[in-house]
Design a protein around this motif. Structure first.
Motif, PDB file in Angstrom:
ATOM      1  N   SER A   1      91.989 -90.435   2.998  1.00 46.33           N
ATOM      2  CA  SER A   1      93.107 -89.997   2.467  1.00 46.33           C
ATOM      3  C   SER A   1      94.431 -90.501   3.269  1.00 46.33           C
ATOM      4  CB  SER A   1      93.335 -88.329   3.252  1.00 46.33           C
ATOM      5  OG  SER A   1      94.586 -87.830   2.894  1.00 46.33           O
ATOM      6  N   ASP A   2      95.410 -90.736   2.152  1.00 43.58           N
ATOM      7  CA  ASP A   2      96.565 -91.328   2.570  1.00 43.58           C
ATOM      8  C   ASP A   2      97.653 -90.348   3.022  1.00 43.58           C
ATOM      9  OD1 ASP A   2      97.030 -90.322   0.205  1.00 43.58           O
ATOM     10  OD2 ASP A   2      98.027 -92.260  -0.696  1.00 43.58           O
ATOM     11  N   LYS A   3      97.439 -89.000   3.351  1.00 44.10           N
ATOM     12  CA  LYS A   3      98.272 -88.233   3.600  1.00 44.10           C
ATOM     13  C   LYS A   3      99.023 -88.585   5.176  1.00 44.10           C
ATOM     14  CE  LYS A   3      96.668 -84.315   0.853  1.00 44.10           C
ATOM     15  NZ  LYS A   3      96.112 -82.905   0.742  1.00 44.10           N
TER      16      LYS A   3
ATOM     17  N   SER B   1     101.349 -81.287   0.250  1.00 45.91           N
ATOM     18  CA  SER B   1     100.815 -82.605  -0.053  1.00 45.91           C
ATOM     19  C   SER B   1     100.726 -83.648   0.722  1.00 45.91           C
ATOM     20  CB  SER B   1     101.731 -82.817  -1.492  1.00 45.91           C
ATOM     21  OG  SER B   1     102.886 -83.130  -1.051  1.00 45.91           O
ATOM     22  N   ASP B   2     101.351 -83.169   2.036  1.00 49.67           N
ATOM     23  CA  ASP B   2     101.430 -84.338   2.855  1.00 49.67           C
ATOM     24  C   ASP B   2     100.564 -84.092   4.104  1.00 49.67           C
ATOM     25  OD1 ASP B   2     103.406 -85.797   1.620  1.00 49.67           O
ATOM     26  OD2 ASP B   2     105.156 -84.604   2.617  1.00 49.67           O
ATOM     27  N   CYS B   3      99.745 -83.151   4.264  1.00 42.66           N
ATOM     28  CA  CYS B   3      98.830 -82.430   5.329  1.00 42.66           C
ATOM     29  C   CYS B   3      97.530 -82.259   4.931  1.00 42.66           C
ATOM     30  CB  CYS B   3      99.594 -81.415   5.905  1.00 42.66           C
ATOM     31  SG  CYS B   3     101.278 -81.445   6.333  1.00 42.66           S
ATOM     32  N   ARG B   4      96.687 -82.699   5.779  1.00 43.52           N
ATOM     33  CA  ARG B   4      95.308 -82.119   5.706  1.00 43.52           C
ATOM     34  C   ARG B   4      94.939 -81.379   6.989  1.00 43.52           C
ATOM     35  NH1 ARG B   4      91.216 -86.949   7.103  1.00 43.52           N
ATOM     36  NH2 ARG B   4      92.363 -88.122   8.585  1.00 43.52           N
ATOM     37  N   ILE B   5      94.168 -80.464   6.939  1.00 38.96           N
ATOM     38  CA  ILE B   5      93.784 -79.628   7.975  1.00 38.96           C
ATOM     39  C   ILE B   5      92.498 -79.575   8.350  1.00 38.96           C
ATOM     40  CG2 ILE B   5      94.138 -77.054   8.844  1.00 38.96           C
ATOM     41  CD1 ILE B   5      96.414 -76.745   7.071  1.00 38.96           C
TER      42      ILE B   5
END
Length: 205
Positions: free
Chosen positions: A152-154, A188-192
Protein backbone atom coordinates in the motif's frame (compact mmCIF):
# COMPACT_ATOMS: atom_id res chain seq x y z
CA UNK A 1 16.52 -9.32 24.67
CA UNK A 2 16.90 -8.38 28.31
CA UNK A 3 17.50 -11.23 30.72
CA UNK A 4 14.57 -13.10 32.24
CA UNK A 5 14.70 -11.58 35.73
CA UNK A 6 14.76 -8.00 34.42
CA UNK A 7 11.91 -8.76 32.04
CA UNK A 8 9.78 -10.13 34.87
CA UNK A 9 10.47 -7.02 36.95
CA UNK A 10 9.43 -4.71 34.12
CA UNK A 11 6.34 -6.80 33.41
CA UNK A 12 5.28 -6.75 37.06
CA UNK A 13 5.76 -2.99 37.11
CA UNK A 14 3.56 -2.66 34.03
CA UNK A 15 0.86 -4.90 35.46
CA UNK A 16 0.87 -3.03 38.78
CA UNK A 17 0.24 0.18 36.88
CA UNK A 18 -2.41 -1.45 34.70
CA UNK A 19 -4.24 -2.93 37.67
CA UNK A 20 -3.98 0.05 39.99
CA UNK A 21 -4.65 3.77 39.60
CA UNK A 22 -3.44 4.27 36.00
CA UNK A 23 -5.86 7.10 35.22
CA UNK A 24 -8.47 5.24 37.32
CA UNK A 25 -9.44 3.09 34.33
CA UNK A 26 -9.56 -0.15 36.30
CA UNK A 27 -12.79 0.64 38.09
CA UNK A 28 -15.59 -1.82 37.36
CA UNK A 29 -17.48 0.92 35.53
CA UNK A 30 -14.95 0.58 32.71
CA UNK A 31 -15.87 -3.02 31.99
CA UNK A 32 -12.68 -4.71 33.13
CA UNK A 33 -12.71 -8.48 32.59
CA UNK A 34 -10.40 -11.19 33.84
CA UNK A 35 -9.30 -13.35 30.94
CA UNK A 36 -7.79 -16.81 31.36
CA UNK A 37 -7.14 -17.67 27.73
CA UNK A 38 -7.65 -16.50 24.20
CA UNK A 39 -11.36 -17.01 23.53
CA UNK A 40 -12.24 -17.25 19.83
CA UNK A 41 -15.94 -16.48 20.36
CA UNK A 42 -15.23 -13.35 22.39
CA UNK A 43 -12.67 -12.31 19.82
CA UNK A 44 -15.11 -12.79 16.93
CA UNK A 45 -17.84 -10.85 18.78
CA UNK A 46 -15.49 -7.93 19.35
CA UNK A 47 -14.30 -7.90 15.74
CA UNK A 48 -17.92 -7.82 14.56
CA UNK A 49 -18.56 -4.73 16.70
CA UNK A 50 -15.37 -3.04 15.51
CA UNK A 51 -16.39 -3.53 11.88
CA UNK A 52 -19.34 -1.22 12.51
CA UNK A 53 -16.87 1.65 12.83
CA UNK A 54 -14.17 1.12 10.22
CA UNK A 55 -12.31 -1.22 7.90
CA UNK A 56 -9.18 -2.88 9.19
CA UNK A 57 -6.87 -5.86 9.08
CA UNK A 58 -7.11 -8.04 12.20
CA UNK A 59 -4.05 -9.67 13.77
CA UNK A 60 -3.87 -12.01 16.77
CA UNK A 61 -0.61 -11.50 18.63
CA UNK A 62 1.18 -14.42 20.23
CA UNK A 63 2.57 -14.10 23.73
CA UNK A 64 6.12 -14.05 22.40
CA UNK A 65 5.37 -11.39 19.80
CA UNK A 66 4.02 -8.99 22.40
CA UNK A 67 6.97 -9.71 24.65
CA UNK A 68 9.26 -8.75 21.75
CA UNK A 69 7.30 -5.53 21.35
CA UNK A 70 7.80 -4.62 25.01
CA UNK A 71 11.50 -5.29 24.56
CA UNK A 72 11.63 -2.54 21.94
CA UNK A 73 11.59 -0.09 24.83
CA UNK A 74 14.94 1.47 25.64
CA UNK A 75 14.19 1.91 29.35
CA UNK A 76 11.64 0.94 32.01
CA UNK A 77 9.28 3.81 31.10
CA UNK A 78 9.14 2.82 27.44
CA UNK A 79 8.80 -0.84 28.30
CA UNK A 80 5.88 -0.04 30.63
CA UNK A 81 4.18 2.01 27.93
CA UNK A 82 4.81 -0.53 25.18
CA UNK A 83 3.17 -3.13 27.44
CA UNK A 84 -0.06 -1.24 28.09
CA UNK A 85 -3.25 -3.06 27.03
CA UNK A 86 -4.77 -0.40 24.75
CA UNK A 87 -2.57 1.60 22.40
CA UNK A 88 -2.98 3.62 19.19
CA UNK A 89 0.09 4.33 17.10
CA UNK A 90 0.04 6.53 13.99
CA UNK A 91 2.91 6.07 11.57
CA UNK A 92 3.39 8.73 8.90
CA UNK A 93 5.47 7.42 6.01
CA UNK A 94 6.78 4.70 8.29
CA UNK A 95 7.75 6.92 11.24
CA UNK A 96 5.84 7.13 14.53
CA UNK A 97 4.12 10.51 14.58
CA UNK A 98 1.34 10.18 17.17
CA UNK A 99 1.11 7.76 20.10
CA UNK A 100 -1.72 7.16 22.58
CA UNK A 101 -2.11 4.66 25.43
CA UNK A 102 -4.77 4.12 28.09
CA UNK A 103 -2.72 5.52 30.97
CA UNK A 104 -2.29 8.91 29.27
CA UNK A 105 -6.03 9.58 28.93
CA UNK A 106 -8.27 10.93 31.67
CA UNK A 107 -11.10 8.90 33.11
CA UNK A 108 -14.70 9.81 32.34
CA UNK A 109 -18.04 8.70 33.77
CA UNK A 110 -18.14 5.29 32.08
CA UNK A 111 -15.07 5.23 29.85
CA UNK A 112 -11.77 7.02 29.40
CA UNK A 113 -11.53 10.21 27.37
CA UNK A 114 -9.10 9.66 24.52
CA UNK A 115 -9.67 13.27 23.52
CA UNK A 116 -8.01 14.55 26.69
CA UNK A 117 -6.66 18.06 26.03
CA UNK A 118 -8.39 17.96 22.60
CA UNK A 119 -5.75 15.60 21.25
CA UNK A 120 -8.11 14.25 18.61
CA UNK A 121 -9.42 17.61 17.43
CA UNK A 122 -7.09 17.42 14.43
CA UNK A 123 -5.38 14.95 12.15
CA UNK A 124 -2.80 13.81 12.95
CA UNK A 125 -3.96 13.70 16.57
CA UNK A 126 -1.66 15.48 18.99
CA UNK A 127 0.51 12.81 20.55
CA UNK A 128 -0.10 11.89 24.19
CA UNK A 129 3.26 10.16 24.58
CA UNK A 130 6.37 12.18 23.79
CA UNK A 131 9.03 9.51 23.90
CA UNK A 132 9.58 7.39 20.79
CA UNK A 133 8.04 10.02 18.47
CA UNK A 134 10.18 10.23 15.37
CA UNK A 135 12.37 7.45 16.72
CA UNK A 136 10.22 4.31 16.38
CA UNK A 137 9.73 3.02 12.86
CA UNK A 138 6.95 0.90 11.39
CA UNK A 139 9.74 -1.44 10.33
CA UNK A 140 10.38 -2.22 14.03
CA UNK A 141 6.83 -3.55 14.22
CA UNK A 142 6.82 -5.37 10.90
CA UNK A 143 9.80 -7.34 12.16
CA UNK A 144 7.49 -8.68 14.89
CA UNK A 145 4.21 -8.74 12.95
CA UNK A 146 4.92 -9.64 9.29
CA UNK A 147 1.25 -9.06 8.44
CA UNK A 148 1.95 -5.32 8.64
CA UNK A 149 4.07 -5.47 5.49
CA UNK A 150 2.04 -4.13 2.59
CA UNK A 151 2.46 -2.76 -0.90
CA UNK A 152 0.00 0.00 0.00
CA UNK A 153 1.15 3.52 -0.79
CA UNK A 154 -1.11 5.08 1.83
CA UNK A 155 0.88 7.59 3.91
CA UNK A 156 -0.60 6.65 7.30
CA UNK A 157 -0.55 3.30 9.05
CA UNK A 158 -2.45 3.06 12.34
CA UNK A 159 -1.90 0.23 14.80
CA UNK A 160 -4.47 -0.33 17.54
CA UNK A 161 -3.51 -2.81 20.24
CA UNK A 162 -6.53 -4.11 22.14
CA UNK A 163 -7.61 -6.84 24.53
CA UNK A 164 -10.82 -8.44 25.77
CA UNK A 165 -9.50 -7.66 29.26
CA UNK A 166 -10.65 -4.10 28.47
CA UNK A 167 -13.28 -4.51 25.73
CA UNK A 168 -15.09 -1.26 26.44
CA UNK A 169 -11.95 0.86 26.37
CA UNK A 170 -10.62 -1.05 23.37
CA UNK A 171 -13.79 -0.39 21.38
CA UNK A 172 -13.77 3.29 22.33
CA UNK A 173 -10.19 3.55 21.05
CA UNK A 174 -11.24 2.12 17.68
CA UNK A 175 -14.25 4.44 17.47
CA UNK A 176 -12.08 7.44 18.36
CA UNK A 177 -9.62 6.63 15.60
CA UNK A 178 -12.40 5.96 13.07
CA UNK A 179 -14.29 9.16 13.89
CA UNK A 180 -11.12 11.26 13.67
CA UNK A 181 -10.32 9.83 10.25
CA UNK A 182 -13.83 10.41 8.92
CA UNK A 183 -14.17 13.96 10.25
CA UNK A 184 -10.89 14.90 8.60
CA UNK A 185 -11.65 13.06 5.33
CA UNK A 186 -8.57 10.86 5.61
CA UNK A 187 -10.22 7.52 4.79
CA UNK A 188 -8.26 7.06 1.58
CA UNK A 189 -4.97 7.93 3.29
CA UNK A 190 -5.06 5.45 6.18
CA UNK A 191 -4.76 1.74 6.72
CA UNK A 192 -5.70 0.35 10.12
CA UNK A 193 -4.53 -2.80 11.90
CA UNK A 194 -6.20 -4.17 15.03
CA UNK A 195 -3.78 -6.30 17.06
CA UNK A 196 -5.30 -8.45 19.80
CA UNK A 197 -3.06 -9.22 22.81
CA UNK A 198 -5.21 -11.65 24.80
CA UNK A 199 -2.60 -14.41 24.51
CA UNK A 200 -0.17 -12.22 26.43
CA UNK A 201 -2.41 -10.82 29.14
CA UNK A 202 -4.24 -14.08 29.79
CA UNK A 203 -0.96 -15.72 30.75
CA UNK A 204 -0.11 -13.08 33.34
CA UNK A 205 -3.59 -12.45 34.74
Amino acid sequence: FMNKSIFKTVLLLALVVILSSCSAIMSSMYGVKRIKRFDQQNYDNFIAKAKEYTDFVAIISTHDQYRQLINLGKDSVEKKDFGQPVQMLYFENGILASYHINCYAKGGVSNINWNTDNRFSSFLPQTAVKHSIGDMKLYDYTEIYPELVSSSDKPYTILIFWTNMLPKISLSAIKTVADNIKVNNKDSDCRIFLINTDNFFARYM
